[in-house]
Each structure stands twice: as C-alpha cells, then as structure tokens.
Motif scaffolding. Structure first.
Motif, PDB file in Angstrom:
ATOM      1  N   VAL A  70       0.830  -1.206   0.000  1.00  9.32           N
ATOM      2  CA  VAL A  70       0.000   0.000   0.000  1.00  9.32           C
ATOM      3  C   VAL A  70       0.862   1.252   0.000  1.00  9.32           C
ATOM      4  O   VAL A  70       1.804   1.366   0.792  1.00  9.32           O
ATOM      5  N   VAL A  71       0.543   2.183  -0.890  1.00  7.32           N
ATOM      6  CA  VAL A  71       1.111   3.528  -0.850  1.00  7.32           C
ATOM      7  C   VAL A  71      -0.008   4.446  -0.383  1.00  7.32           C
ATOM      8  O   VAL A  71      -1.005   4.633  -1.090  1.00  7.32           O
ATOM      9  N   LEU A  72       0.141   4.975   0.813  1.00 11.38           N
ATOM     10  CA  LEU A  72      -0.868   5.862   1.406  1.00 11.38           C
ATOM     11  C   LEU A  72      -0.401   7.302   1.267  1.00 11.38           C
ATOM     12  O   LEU A  72       0.603   7.704   1.846  1.00 11.38           O
ATOM     13  N   VAL A  73      -1.131   8.086   0.485  1.00  5.30           N
ATOM     14  CA  VAL A  73      -0.840   9.501   0.276  1.00  5.30           C
ATOM     15  C   VAL A  73      -1.932  10.302   0.959  1.00  5.30           C
ATOM     16  O   VAL A  73      -3.094  10.237   0.554  1.00  5.30           O
ATOM     17  N   SER A  74      -1.576  11.051   1.993  1.00  5.88           N
ATOM     18  CA  SER A  74      -2.595  11.781   2.747  1.00  5.88           C
ATOM     19  C   SER A  74      -2.324  13.280   2.715  1.00  5.88           C
ATOM     20  O   SER A  74      -1.274  13.746   3.155  1.00  5.88           O
ATOM     21  N   PHE A  75      -3.293  14.016   2.194  1.00  5.89           N
ATOM     22  CA  PHE A  75      -3.196  15.479   2.141  1.00  5.89           C
ATOM     23  C   PHE A  75      -3.894  16.129   3.331  1.00  5.89           C
ATOM     24  O   PHE A  75      -3.859  17.357   3.466  1.00  5.89           O
ATOM     25  N   LEU A  76      -4.532  15.333   4.168  1.00  2.00           N
ATOM     26  CA  LEU A  76      -5.326  15.879   5.261  1.00  2.00           C
ATOM     27  C   LEU A  76      -4.831  15.471   6.641  1.00  2.00           C
ATOM     28  O   LEU A  76      -5.157  16.124   7.631  1.00  2.00           O
ATOM     29  N   ALA A 103       4.171   2.313   2.197  1.00  4.02           N
ATOM     30  CA  ALA A 103       4.890   3.576   2.034  1.00  4.02           C
ATOM     31  C   ALA A 103       3.906   4.699   2.324  1.00  4.02           C
ATOM     32  O   ALA A 103       2.742   4.638   1.912  1.00  4.02           O
ATOM     33  N   PHE A 104       4.364   5.719   3.039  1.00  2.00           N
ATOM     34  CA  PHE A 104       3.498   6.837   3.389  1.00  2.00           C
ATOM     35  C   PHE A 104       4.036   8.117   2.777  1.00  2.00           C
ATOM     36  O   PHE A 104       5.218   8.443   2.913  1.00  2.00           O
ATOM     37  N   VAL A 105       3.172   8.848   2.094  1.00  4.28           N
ATOM     38  CA  VAL A 105       3.528  10.137   1.506  1.00  4.28           C
ATOM     39  C   VAL A 105       2.718  11.209   2.220  1.00  4.28           C
ATOM     40  O   VAL A 105       1.494  11.230   2.140  1.00  4.28           O
ATOM     41  N   VAL A 165      -3.651   4.644  -2.129  1.00  6.99           N
ATOM     42  CA  VAL A 165      -4.706   5.321  -1.377  1.00  6.99           C
ATOM     43  C   VAL A 165      -4.417   6.817  -1.399  1.00  6.99           C
ATOM     44  O   VAL A 165      -3.388   7.261  -0.886  1.00  6.99           O
ATOM     45  N   LEU A 166      -5.305   7.582  -2.006  1.00  7.85           N
ATOM     46  CA  LEU A 166      -5.177   9.035  -2.056  1.00  7.85           C
ATOM     47  C   LEU A 166      -6.207   9.633  -1.116  1.00  7.85           C
ATOM     48  O   LEU A 166      -7.413   9.611  -1.408  1.00  7.85           O
ATOM     49  N   ASP A 167      -5.747  10.146   0.002  1.00 12.31           N
ATOM     50  CA  ASP A 167      -6.642  10.696   1.017  1.00 12.31           C
ATOM     51  C   ASP A 167      -6.741  12.211   0.858  1.00 12.31           C
ATOM     52  O   ASP A 167      -5.824  12.949   1.190  1.00 12.31           O
ATOM     53  N   GLY A 168      -7.863  12.666   0.317  1.00  6.79           N
ATOM     54  CA  GLY A 168      -8.117  14.099   0.188  1.00  6.79           C
ATOM     55  C   GLY A 168      -7.356  14.825  -0.898  1.00  6.79           C
ATOM     56  O   GLY A 168      -6.907  15.955  -0.672  1.00  6.79           O
ATOM     57  N   PRO A 169      -7.220  14.250  -2.108  1.00 10.32           N
ATOM     58  CA  PRO A 169      -6.535  14.994  -3.174  1.00 10.32           C
ATOM     59  C   PRO A 169      -7.293  16.251  -3.603  1.00 10.32           C
ATOM     60  O   PRO A 169      -6.718  17.117  -4.263  1.00 10.32           O
ATOM     61  N   ASP A 170      -8.578  16.355  -3.234  1.00  9.44           N
ATOM     62  CA  ASP A 170      -9.338  17.563  -3.560  1.00  9.44           C
ATOM     63  C   ASP A 170      -8.800  18.787  -2.831  1.00  9.44           C
ATOM     64  O   ASP A 170      -9.158  19.922  -3.179  1.00  9.44           O
TER      65      ASP A 170
END
Length: 288
Positions: A70-76, A103-105, A165-170
């Motif tokens: 899992v690649v977890l990308v979190s903008f929030l 991996a966490f971004v 996983v794209l968390d909150g790309p908006d």
C-alpha cells in the motif's frame, strides 16, 4: 476488539482485493469522516482482514505472491494520525513500512512550507518508508508519489500488487490554483502505475449539489469525474433526522456507471454505522 470487529461482516465484501485498474471512491461530509473506513481498507489489504492477526507480525513481514503493498498519500492527516489509528485496529504501520509493505507520503506537513537554501523548492524526507511533499506544483507532486510507488515495488522478494490510497486529493483544488481537469490527469497518471486506487474526497452539499463559486464548481467537476470512473462509491453522511448517541451516520454503497463484471458483483445498499471511542465500528441496518 470484542463487540466491534475490525472488519464488520457487512463491509467484508466491499473491502476484498479490488480488480486490476479499478477505482473505489469514498466520499464524506462535515461530521462524517472516512478515516475509519480507510483504516478498514488498510486492514483488508495488509492483514487480510482477519481478526486476531495483527499486521506487522513476523509472518506478515515478507511479501509473497498475491499479497498487497500500500502507498498511502494523505493530504489531510499526518503520519502520527495514521499510526495511532492503525494501532486501534491492530495494524503496526511502522513495522509494515520497515518490511516493505507500506509507504506513506505526507501531503500535509510540508506541502506549503518554505524550503531554505538552493534545494529547488522540493525536498524529500524519507524515514522508514515515509516521504514529505514540499512542493504544491502538480508535476512535482506526481513525480514524488511515483517515486514512492516505484521504490515500494522494488522492495521485497516479489512484485506484489500495489494499492494506492489518495486521502483528500481535492485539497489541491482548494489550496492551489489547480483545475479539476489537471488534478484528474494527475490521478489518471498515478493509476497507470498501480494495481488499484482508493480515493477519499469531500462531498458536502454546497460543494457537489449546489455549486456557485469557482471553487465549488471546480470541486463538483472533480468529484463527479471520479464517481463516473469508480467501480463503486461508498458515501458517508449524517442522519437526516439529526444526531443520535448510538448512530454516527449513514453509509451508502452505489455501483459505478460501467456495466462490467466488477460493478455487477457490488451490492448496492444503505446501512447505519457507529464509530466507538476505541476506534471500533458497528455496521447495522435500520431498525436493528
């Protein structure tokens, strides 16, 4: 967990490994966050969703054929938030990252932070599979996320399937001058490099159902575009009748517009959910 399992039975079908190239959309409104739902997807991907089997344990340390990274990308939300949430559902995210399963971004902590010196406004800070984005330009965001994806793919003994996983790309729509089409192109490019994609986005009434300002119109276009591409959408909202001490909100599952096999396997339904103080979740029908 006892009374509330990590993976409620009514959710298990939707959390199974998604088909190749599929997109799953999770939408939320103010007061009905998707955090707990994302954590259940992580459980299903990294620990098989089996109660009593803590991800990060020794038997999960090495990737084998058929397993998922899992690649977890979190903008929030930052790493500490997800690490704490993982512990509540039996996920040892630190160990999973060390073993090349995660991996966490971080798209929150440094995306708009000034960068000193001559480091070209973009600095990668890696620590045990973690990366901090420090440039809000879409090209740089894409480049860094792709780097995290490719790095994770090379770790371990096999080429496991990668769930993005794209968390909150908006957030990129509201915090930058990016247009919906440009952010949509970014998502499309990232999807080409992974097995499947999970995206969370806000779907408050003013943003999607009654847009007036340029930002609202832009946001509505972005979320609508994602919904048309999604295999299915899981939307969270508050009770129409107000708050209740034993109900957190309503979860609705709808199939995507395509008539493919993946959509036919998805059962459309609407249920209630309750998130406990310990992070446990109960899913139940109306009147139960």
């Amino acid at each position: 967990m006892t009374f509330m399992s990590r993976i409620p039975p009514l959710l298990a079908t939707y959390l199974s490994p998604p088909p190749e190239s599929s997109l799953i959309l999770l939408t939320s409104v103010l007061g009905a966050s998707t955090n707990w739902l994302v954590l259940r997807f992580l459980c299903a991907a990294l620990a098989g969703g089996k109660p009593g089997r803590p991800a990060g344990a020794e038997e999960l340390g090495r990737v084998t054929d058929g397993e998922v990274k899992v690649v977890l990308v979190s903008f929030l939300r930052d790493w500490e938030f997800w690490e704490d949430g993982g512990k509540r559902v039996g996920l040892d995210l630190v160990r999973l990252a060390q073993k090349g399963r995660l991996a966490f971004v971080d798209g929150l902590s440094g995306l708009f932070s000034p960068v000193a010196g001559d480091r070209e406004n973009f600095v990668r800070e890696k620590e045990q599979g973690r990366t901090v984005l420090r440039n809000s330009k879409l090209g740089e965001v894409e480049k860094e996320i792709l780097r995290a994806i490719e790095t994770l793919k090379r770790q371990g003994e096999t080429q496991a399937r990668v769930l993005l996983v794209l968390d909150g790309p908006d957030l990129l729509l509201a915090a930058t001058e990016a247009e919906a089409l440009a952010v949509g192109d970014l998502v499309a490019e990232l999807r080409d490099h992974v097995h499947a994609t999970l995206i969370t986005a806000s779907a408050d009434f003013q943003l999607t159902q009654s847009p007036h300002t340029p930002l609202e119109i832009n946001h509505a276009g972005f979320v609508t575009g994602l919904a048309h591409q999604a295999s299915f959408t899981m939307s969270l909202r508050l009770l129409d009748t107000g708050t209740a001490k034993d109900v957190s909100g309503v979860l609705r599952v709808t199939r995507g517009p395509d008539d493919g096999e993946a959509q036919e396997e998805v059962e459309e339904r609407e249920v209630l959910y309750y998130v406990g103080g310990d992070g446990g979740v109960r899913i139940f029908g109306r009147g139960e």
